[in-house]
Design an enzyme around this catalytic site. Structure first.
Site, PDB file in Angstrom:
ATOM      1  N   ASP A  45       0.836  -1.202   0.000  1.00 25.88           N
ATOM      2  CA  ASP A  45       0.000   0.000   0.000  1.00 25.88           C
ATOM      3  C   ASP A  45       0.872   1.254   0.000  1.00 25.88           C
ATOM      4  O   ASP A  45       0.361   2.373  -0.097  1.00 25.88           O
ATOM      5  CB  ASP A  45      -1.005   0.001   1.150  1.00 25.88           C
ATOM      6  N   GLU A 114      -1.249  -5.277   9.209  1.00 21.62           N
ATOM      7  CA  GLU A 114      -0.383  -4.555  10.136  1.00 21.62           C
ATOM      8  C   GLU A 114      -0.933  -4.578  11.552  1.00 21.62           C
ATOM      9  O   GLU A 114      -2.123  -4.338  11.764  1.00 21.62           O
ATOM     10  CB  GLU A 114      -0.245  -3.090   9.693  1.00 21.62           C
ATOM     11  N   GLU A 181       9.511  -3.661  10.826  1.00 18.60           N
ATOM     12  CA  GLU A 181       9.959  -2.380  10.280  1.00 18.60           C
ATOM     13  C   GLU A 181      10.414  -1.450  11.394  1.00 18.60           C
ATOM     14  O   GLU A 181       9.704  -1.254  12.385  1.00 18.60           O
ATOM     15  CB  GLU A 181       8.846  -1.705   9.473  1.00 18.60           C
TER      16      GLU A 181
END
Length: 266
Positions: A45, A114, A181
Site C-alpha cells: 500500500d 499490520e 519495520e
C-alpha cells in the site's frame, strides 16, 4: 526462476539463506525483478505514497490494491506475490473475507496485515480459509497517527518484551511470516530466533531471515528528496535498473546489506 512458495521461504530460513523482497506495482517491474532473482514481490500500500502522491498509505483502497496485484501477476515469473490489505479493509470479519478474496483472486499468494497480537483472530480466520498471512510489526504505517509519526518501535524493554510475545502469539495463531519495520537490530535478531516462520526486515538489521525495501527508494527515487536511514541507493554507479536490482539481491544474499549504518539501536 522456479516458482517460489511459502515452503521455499521456510526452507531458506532453515538453511540460513537470506530471502530477497522488493515492493512492486506493475508488470514491467515484476518481470525485471524476477530476472534479477527477487524471490518475493510485495504489492504494498506504499503505492499510495510513491505512485499516487499521498502523504500516507491511508487513502489506498482494496480496488487500488487489486488493480496493481493483477498487473504484477501478469509480469511475474516465479516470485511469490505478497499483497497488503489496506487501511480498515480487515476491521470486521466480513471486510477481511471480502478484501482478501479480491486480492487473492487478483493473483496474490499471501496477504499482509499490520499490527500485533490483537491480529491473532483475523490471522486464524484467514488461515483457515486458505489465505496465508504475513503480519507487519514494529513501525506500522497504517497506524502512523497513533504512533505519533514514523518512529523506531521497541526501543524500551517493555515494548521489546511485548513485541517478542506478540511475535510468538502470532506464529501460534497461524501467521506464515512476519515483517519487522524500524525495530532495533538486536530485538529483530531475537524475534527471528524465537519463531520458526520467516522474518523479513526493513530497518531491522541484517540478522532477520530476509530484507525488503521500497523499489523507488532503492532506485534513488523520492518525491521528498530524502531517504530513510535504512535505505541504500543501489542505482548509484550502475548503468541500468537491472544491474541495481541484481546488486540488491547479491548484497542481501551475501549479508553485506544492510550494514550497521542502516540499522537502529535500542
Amino acid at each position: 526462476m522456479p516458482d517460489i512458495t511459502l515452503t521455499t521461504l521456510q526452507s531458506l530460513k532453515q538453511k540460513g539463506e537470506k530471502i530477497t523482497m522488493l515492493t512492486c506495482y506493475d508488470a514491467t517491474f515484476a518481470h525485471t525483478c524476477c530476472e534479477a532473482g527477487v524471490e518475493v514481490l510485495l504489492v504494498g500500500d506504499s503505492l499510495g505514497m510513491v505512485l499516487q502522491g499521498h502523504d500516507s498509505t491511508l487513502p489506498v483502497s482494496t480496488a487500488d490494491m487489486a488493480y496493481h496485484v493483477a498487473a504484477v501477476k501478469r509480469g511475474n515469473n516465479g516470485a511469490l506475490i505478497l499483497a497488503d490489505l489496506p487501511f480498515m479493509s480487515y476491521a470486521t470479519t466480513e471486510q477481511a473475507l471480502s478484501s482478501s478474496a479480491q486480492l487473492m483472486q487478483a493473483g496474490a499468494h499471501m496477504l499482509k496485515i499490520e499490527g500485533a497480537a490483537w491480529l491473532a483472530e483475523p490471522v486464524r480466520l484467514l488461515n483457515e480459509r486458505g489465505v496465508p498471512v504475513c503480519v507487519h510489526m514494529g513501525l506500522t504505517p497504517q497506524t502512523v497517527n497513533v504512533l505519533g509519526g514514523y518512529k523506531v518501535q521497541g526501543r524500551n524493554e517493555s515494548q521489546a518484551r511485548q513485541m517478542r510475545a506478540d511475535a510468538i502469539a502470532l506464529e501460534q495463531a497461524g501467521a506464515a511470516m512476519l515483517l519487522l519495520e524500524c525495530v532495533p537490530s538486536e530485538l529483530a535478531a531475537e524475534i527471528t530466533q524465537a519463531v520458526k516462520i520467516p522474518v523479513i526486515g526493513i530497518g531491522a538489521g541484517n540478522a532477520t531471515d530476509g530484507q525488503v525495501l521500497v523499489l523507488h527508494d532503492m532506485l534513488g527515487l523520492s518525491l521528498s528528496g530524502r531517504s530513510p536511514k535504512f535505505v541504500k541507493n543501489f542505482m548509484a554507479g550502475k548503468d541500468s535498473i537491472q544491474a541495481a536490482l541484481s546488486a540488491y539481491v547479491e548484497e542481501v544474499k551475501a549479508v553485506t546489506f544492510p550494514g550497521a549504518e542502516h540499522g537502529f539501536s535500542a
